[in-house]
Scaffold this active site. Structure first.
Site, PDB file in Angstrom:
ATOM      1  CD  GLU A  34       4.306   0.775   6.889  1.00  0.00           C
ATOM      2  OE1 GLU A  34       5.189   1.070   7.706  1.00  0.00           O
ATOM      3  OE2 GLU A  34       3.851   1.607   6.066  1.00  0.00           O
ATOM      4  CD  GLU A  35       2.921   4.260   4.385  1.00  0.00           C
ATOM      5  OE1 GLU A  35       2.986   4.852   5.480  1.00  0.00           O
ATOM      6  OE2 GLU A  35       3.884   4.179   3.611  1.00  0.00           O
TER       7      GLU A  35
ATOM      8  CG  ASP B  70      -0.233   0.121   2.538  1.00  0.00           C
ATOM      9  OD1 ASP B  70       0.716  -0.658   2.758  1.00  0.00           O
ATOM     10  OD2 ASP B  70      -0.605   0.970   3.363  1.00  0.00           O
TER      11      ASP B  70
END
Length: 479
Positions: free
Chosen positions: A145-146, A78
């Site tokens: 992840e972000e 992502d």
């Protein structure tokens, strides 16, 4: 011909351009996850796609590496999908418009997603090749992840056997990251009671602060507006009878708050104004270097709210004034590394409760637990309750790391110099994954990426080529 077709390493940039053609912002990763599955199927590679859209692709060792330990190459699929105000692109459905400018790759009007598309592209280039020596490979591509490392946190790692992990999620070349902090979020709630009070309503503000990242900048000595609001409420209460109506400050628990505001009712306005002025002068002196623009102000205000009673006002002020905050301990092993810290990032009033959100970070799990317990103990002593909505493990520094030793040797061979060994007081997926796989030996590294998470994000081409050579040299030596 692709926009990046003339760049080296050729296959890395070919796969990176293919990835950029697929929308893949956080929470929008199904298409890119399916692309990875199709990649594996076309090459008859073993793979697993889970319900979160994480993908693992396995590849057998090359000749001569049959007895080598398994190596994981890991990155997240992502990206932070941001764009300029005048950009009309729909980043949910449209790919990126890439361009090359000198040594830089960018995307017109949007973020590039080099964080962490370059990791995915490098792993695909290795999986696609038949002339790169390596041991057994487990390539792990995580989602979201972000937005809290959700893919890594939800991953079932029971079928992963890797002994070493190359995490390609750092944005500064020539740096080998060997440790990162784990994180705990704590949400505290204090119940309050309200009662009539005969006083003048004023707005008390602490603002003008610099703020910053609660991990990477916590050591810079910058002020926390929520903590200073506790000090301001205490100072004014010492000067005159005071009741609190509402208090708020900060926007995110992982950002050092820049401003805080409270509605208060005071018996003696002039005494309160004098206390606010004196505190403002004192703070300007205390923070004259680290946070020179601090302001404390008290101005008349209107409110139809009934103030909190004396006991509730005292408890909220005590909580804000006495809450642990900032650096708690520096590392004795890694010079300059903050080992443990916490940040009182948000304070808010919701009816008859006052809430507070902390971000607690530590590279030592037991110390994170101790710091969390301090917050819980203080909150409970003042009649409140605490919830822990999220927590993940630290990636603790390993004094003896075979992977680090091998990669330093590989670095010397590629660069002819020594790498910088670093540790982060922020989160990486290495922390979560090493928590799931306790024997995993990790290194995080990557090419130069500048202005990430903004439309000015740029991937440096020559740096990418050197980082690619370092990756291949490391795999070659892990025999």
């Amino acid at each position: 011909m692709g926009v990046l077709s003339g760049l080296q390493p050729k296959n890395v940039f070919r796969f990176f351009e293919e990835l950029c053609a697929i929308p893949h912002g956080s929470h929008n990763t199904k298409a890119i996850s399916d692309y990875l599955v199709s990649f594996a199927e076309a090459r008859r590679l073993k793979f697993r796609q889970d319900e979160l859209n994480n993908v693992i692709i396995w590849k057998a060792p090359t000749a001569g590496y049959e007895n080598a330990p398994a190596v994981m190459i890991q990155g997240h699929m992502d990206m932070v999908a941001e764009k300029d105000a005048d950009c009309t692109k729909d980043m949910e459905t449209e790919g990126l418009d890439l361009f090359v400018e000198g040594d830089l790759v960018g995307a017109r009007g949007t973020t590039l997603g080099g964080d962490d598309g370059i990791a995915v592209a490098m792993a695909l280039a290795i999986l696609d090749a038949d002339d790169i020596p390596h041991g057994p490979l487990e390539c792990l591509f995580t989602v979201d992840e972000e937005v809290g490392m959700l893919g890594a946190r939800g991953l079932d790692a029971s079928d992963l056997q890797a002994k070493y992990m190359l995490n390609v999620d750092s944005e500064e070349e020539k740096v080998l990251t060997v440790s990162c902090a784990g994180s705990t979020r704590a949400v505290c709630t204090l119940p309050v009671r309200r009662a009539a009070f005969d006083g003048a309503v004023c707005e008390l503000a602490v603002d003008g602060l610099m703020g910053g990242h609660s991990g990477e900048e916590i050591h810079k000595g910058r002020a926390n507006s929520n903590i200073l609001m506790g000090r301001a409420l205490t100072e004014l209460s010492n000067a005159t009878d005071l009741r609190l109506l509402t208090v708020s400050g900060g926007a995110k628990d992982n950002a050092i708050p820049r401003d805080a505001r409270a509605l208060v009712a005071v018996k003696d306005v002039k005494a309160a104004e004098a206390a606010a002025l004196a505190l403002g002068d004192a703070l300007k002196n205390e923070y004259r270097t680290a946070d020179p623009d601090i302001r404390v102000s008290l101005v008349p205000a209107d409110s139809g709210l009934v103030p909190m009673d004396e006991d509730s006002t005292r408890r909220v002020a005590a909580f804000l004034f006495c809450a642990p905050n900032g650096v708690q301990m520096m590392s004795a092993e890694v010079p300059g590394l903050v080992q443990t810290s916490l940040n009182l990032g948000q304070v808010y009033t919701d009816g008859d409760t006052v809430g507070a959100r902390f971000m607690i970070r530590s590279s030592v799990n037991s110390q994170a637990a101790e710091t969390t317990e301090k917050v819980i103990t203080l909150t409970r002593a003042l009649g409140g309750a605490v919830e822990i909505p999220a927590s993940y493990s630290a990636w603790q520094y390993r004094p003896d790391s075979h992977l680090r030793d091998v990669m330093v040797e590989a670095f010397r061979a590629v660069y002819g110099e020594e790498p910088r060994i670093a540790a982060l007081h922020a989160g990486l997926e290495c922390g979560i994954l090493s928590g799931k796989m306790p024997d995993l030996d990790c290194i995080s590294f990557g090419p130069d990426l500048t202005n990430i998470h903004t439309p000015r994000e740029r991937l440096h081409i020559a740096s990418t080529e050197r980082t690619w050579k370092l990756t291949l040299e490391t795999l070659k030596r892990l025999k």
